[in-house]
Design a protein around this motif. Structure first.
Motif, PDB file in Angstrom:
ATOM      1  N   ASN A 303       0.808  -1.203   0.016  1.00  0.00           N
ATOM      2  CA  ASN A 303      -0.082   0.036   0.065  1.00  0.00           C
ATOM      3  C   ASN A 303       0.812   1.127   0.057  1.00  0.00           C
ATOM      4  N   PHE A 304       2.058   1.110   0.355  1.00  0.00           N
ATOM      5  CA  PHE A 304       3.064   2.098   0.478  1.00  0.00           C
ATOM      6  C   PHE A 304       4.261   1.804  -0.166  1.00  0.00           C
ATOM      7  N   PRO A 305       4.403   1.999  -1.548  1.00  0.00           N
ATOM      8  CA  PRO A 305       5.512   1.624  -2.385  1.00  0.00           C
ATOM      9  C   PRO A 305       6.959   2.282  -2.114  1.00  0.00           C
ATOM     10  N   ASP A 306       6.759   3.659  -1.301  1.00  0.00           N
ATOM     11  CA  ASP A 306       7.956   4.430  -0.984  1.00  0.00           C
ATOM     12  C   ASP A 306       8.610   3.840   0.336  1.00  0.00           C
ATOM     13  N   VAL A 307       7.872   2.907   0.961  1.00  0.00           N
ATOM     14  CA  VAL A 307       8.462   2.598   2.259  1.00  0.00           C
ATOM     15  C   VAL A 307       9.477   1.414   2.205  1.00  0.00           C
ATOM     16  N   SER A 308      10.801   1.499   2.863  1.00  0.00           N
ATOM     17  CA  SER A 308      11.764   0.870   2.523  1.00  0.00           C
ATOM     18  C   SER A 308      12.025  -0.165   3.859  1.00  0.00           C
ATOM     19  N   LEU A 309      11.466   0.033   4.912  1.00  0.00           N
ATOM     20  CA  LEU A 309      11.530  -0.841   5.969  1.00  0.00           C
ATOM     21  C   LEU A 309      10.185  -0.812   6.986  1.00  0.00           C
ATOM     22  N   VAL A 310       9.583  -1.800   7.272  1.00  0.00           N
ATOM     23  CA  VAL A 310       8.330  -1.888   8.336  1.00  0.00           C
ATOM     24  C   VAL A 310       8.833  -2.628   9.711  1.00  0.00           C
ATOM     25  N   THR A 311       8.573  -1.695  10.721  1.00  0.00           N
ATOM     26  CA  THR A 311       9.004  -2.712  11.914  1.00  0.00           C
ATOM     27  C   THR A 311       7.680  -2.554  12.861  1.00  0.00           C
ATOM     28  N   SER A 312       7.882  -2.759  13.971  1.00  0.00           N
ATOM     29  CA  SER A 312       6.627  -2.907  14.848  1.00  0.00           C
ATOM     30  C   SER A 312       7.008  -2.880  16.513  1.00  0.00           C
ATOM     31  N   ALA A 313       5.953  -2.776  17.323  1.00  0.00           N
ATOM     32  CA  ALA A 313       6.292  -3.271  18.440  1.00  0.00           C
ATOM     33  C   ALA A 313       6.201  -4.601  18.853  1.00  0.00           C
ATOM     34  N   THR A 357      14.951  -9.332  13.962  1.00  0.00           N
ATOM     35  CA  THR A 357      13.803 -10.119  14.020  1.00  0.00           C
ATOM     36  C   THR A 357      12.597  -9.390  13.799  1.00  0.00           C
ATOM     37  N   THR A 358      12.443  -8.352  14.143  1.00  0.00           N
ATOM     38  CA  THR A 358      11.476  -7.301  14.200  1.00  0.00           C
ATOM     39  C   THR A 358      11.138  -6.630  12.675  1.00  0.00           C
ATOM     40  N   VAL A 359      12.182  -6.574  11.933  1.00  0.00           N
ATOM     41  CA  VAL A 359      11.834  -5.618  10.793  1.00  0.00           C
ATOM     42  C   VAL A 359      11.652  -6.660   9.595  1.00  0.00           C
ATOM     43  N   LEU A 360      10.921  -6.163   8.680  1.00  0.00           N
ATOM     44  CA  LEU A 360      10.673  -6.736   7.113  1.00  0.00           C
ATOM     45  C   LEU A 360      11.433  -5.695   6.465  1.00  0.00           C
ATOM     46  N   ARG A 390      13.887 -13.354  25.477  1.00  0.00           N
ATOM     47  CA  ARG A 390      13.116 -13.676  24.104  1.00  0.00           C
ATOM     48  C   ARG A 390      11.872 -12.859  23.680  1.00  0.00           C
ATOM     49  N   GLU A 391      11.926 -12.700  22.538  1.00  0.00           N
ATOM     50  CA  GLU A 391      10.700 -11.348  21.944  1.00  0.00           C
ATOM     51  C   GLU A 391       9.797 -11.992  20.911  1.00  0.00           C
ATOM     52  N   TYR A 392       8.687 -11.857  21.324  1.00  0.00           N
ATOM     53  CA  TYR A 392       7.356 -11.838  20.216  1.00  0.00           C
ATOM     54  C   TYR A 392       7.573 -10.775  19.342  1.00  0.00           C
ATOM     55  N   VAL A 393       7.354 -10.910  18.079  1.00  0.00           N
ATOM     56  CA  VAL A 393       7.218  -9.752  17.211  1.00  0.00           C
ATOM     57  C   VAL A 393       5.706  -9.507  16.692  1.00  0.00           C
ATOM     58  N   SER A 394       5.411  -8.306  17.050  1.00  0.00           N
ATOM     59  CA  SER A 394       3.801  -8.056  16.532  1.00  0.00           C
ATOM     60  C   SER A 394       3.846  -7.390  15.305  1.00  0.00           C
ATOM     61  N   VAL A 395       2.941  -6.822  15.020  1.00  0.00           N
ATOM     62  CA  VAL A 395       2.879  -6.104  13.689  1.00  0.00           C
ATOM     63  C   VAL A 395       2.450  -4.428  13.779  1.00  0.00           C
ATOM     64  N   VAL A 396       2.842  -3.861  12.656  1.00  0.00           N
ATOM     65  CA  VAL A 396       2.600  -2.436  12.954  1.00  0.00           C
ATOM     66  C   VAL A 396       1.002  -2.101  13.196  1.00  0.00           C
TER      67      VAL A 396
END
Length: 396
Positions: A303-313, A357-360, A390-396
């Motif tokens: 949905n956002f072609p200009d985004v280069s990295l997606v992270t989350s809590a 682990t967090t970022v796509l 240890r960590e669970y990764v949630s989504v943005v």
């Protein structure tokens, strides 16, 4: 095959609705020297009935219309014929998803057509589905819901044809009911056709229990089009033994390197590059993904072609999987941050971007597809962990 004939096929289960549709069809204008035949079909399984009707008709042009639709444009056959002059167009609808969202539901996709749209789409809504070539309907997968129409769109694309939205020709008064089992079948069958490949990279060393849990969290992603690349430099054989139960899954690529150091293992994976993969996500062997992580992060990119990295809590868990705390994001909702501002906030605040682990990551923004800093870039370090949790990764 009669190149001057339209066959209009209606799956008739509601007599009153079917009569209204047929009445609206009787007012349409048929192109000069063409004929149009209406063929109501019955049976509990809509797509089996469609397939049977298709095979029995000699018409080149076939139109499958839901009985709860009403024709609102008496010239739609003339417009449809003009569209089909382009032989690369295999199927035409009246609405659809320009880009199907990763949940796989056309009607709920973000990038949808409006009344003024004319052009190529990923899938059309199955209320109106016109074709100029015959392809078998996937009644082996779907009986009677809109996923059968979506599937037919992908089948046309597999055959090398375009799917097109041509005009605002109908009103539709039917109901939308989601069949979850059919949605899962659709995603199982067509995710690789529709959605970009994501590489999940797992380095592991001497902790088979945690590794198995991490691997399971990758395999259980709701996003189907993934590959999982594992490099194991363990000095014990437990991980190699347990992975044997998983290797029948073609998504997994496992490499054992008994003689590797930790740096060797890291560098082997940072150099991994599948040109077919558009995105990459590290998964440390003591971390876990939430099931919808990849699905929702890929959807952000689409949905956002200009985004280069997606992270989350993320949530922190102990060795037994109990949540012990969390690391909140910059906001409690999705937010897009310019790169320079993201860097400034990172230095002024905690590491909200997170560990690997967090970022796509969108691979095209990497330098030479390298998944880490180069050795000669002194003073820069890739933080694998900021605590022992240890960590669970949630989504943005």
């Amino acid at each position: 095959m009669n190149a001057k004939k339209f066959e209009i096929i209606i799956h008739a289960t509601d007599e009153a609705a079917c009569s209204r549709l047929i009445q609206s069809l009787q007012a349409i204008n048929v192109p000069e020297n063409f004929s149009a035949e209406i063929q109501p079909v019955t049976g509990d399984e809509k797509y089996f009935a469609y397939d049977t009707a298709m095979r029995s008709s000699d018409a080149k042009y076939k139109i499958y219309i839901d009985e709860h639709a009403i024709i609102t444009d008496e010239n739609f056959l003339i417009e449809l014929l003009e569209i089909f002059r382009d032989g690369s167009i295999g199927a035409v609808g009246t609405s659809g998803a320009i880009e199907l969202s990763t949940h796989g539901i056309s009607l709920n996709s973000i990038k949808r057509t409006d009344k003024n749209f004319r052009g190529e789409v990923e899938v059309v809504d199955g209320f109106f589905f016109a074709t100029q070539y015959d392809l078998p309907w996937r009644h082996d997968l779907f009986a009677d819901n809109f996923f059968g129409g979506q599937a037919q769109c992908v089948e046309f694309k597999r055959a090398g044809y375009k799917v097109f939205v041509g005009g605002d020709w109908i009103d539709y008064g039917g109901n939308f009911t989601l069949d979850e089992a059919s949605r899962q079948k659709f995603l199982d069958e067509y995710s690789a056709d529709l959605f970009p490949l994501v590489t999940i990279i797992i380095p592991t060393f001497n902790r088979p229990k945690f590794f198995r849990e991490a691997l399971e969290s990758a395999l259980n992603q709701t996003y189907r089009n993934i590959e999982i690349v594992i490099s194991d430099d363990s000095t014990i054989d437990d991980t190699e033994h347990l992975i044997q139960d998983y290797l029948a899954d073609v998504r997994i690529k496992y490499f054992r390197h008994k003689g590797f150091t930790a740096d060797d293992n890291w560098n082997f994976l940072r150099d991994y590059d599948n040109p077919a993969a558009e995105y990459v996500n590290w998964l440390m062997d003591d971390d876990l993904f939430y099931p919808t992580k990849i699905e929702k992060m890929v959807e952000v990119y689409r949905n956002f072609p200009d985004v280069s990295l997606v992270t989350s809590a993320k949530d922190f868990i102990d060795a037994e999987g109990n949540v012990t705390g969390n690391n909140q994001h910059l906001a409690h909702h999705d937010v897009k941050v310019p790169g320079c501002e993201a860097g400034r906030l990172l230095f002024l605040n905690t590491n909200y971007i997170g560990e690997p682990t967090t970022v796509l990551i969108r691979k095209k923004f990497l330098r030479d597809n390298d998944l880490c800093w180069h050795d000669d870039e002194r003073g820069f370090f890739n933080l694998l962990d900021v605590s022992d949790a240890r960590e669970y990764v949630s989504v943005v």
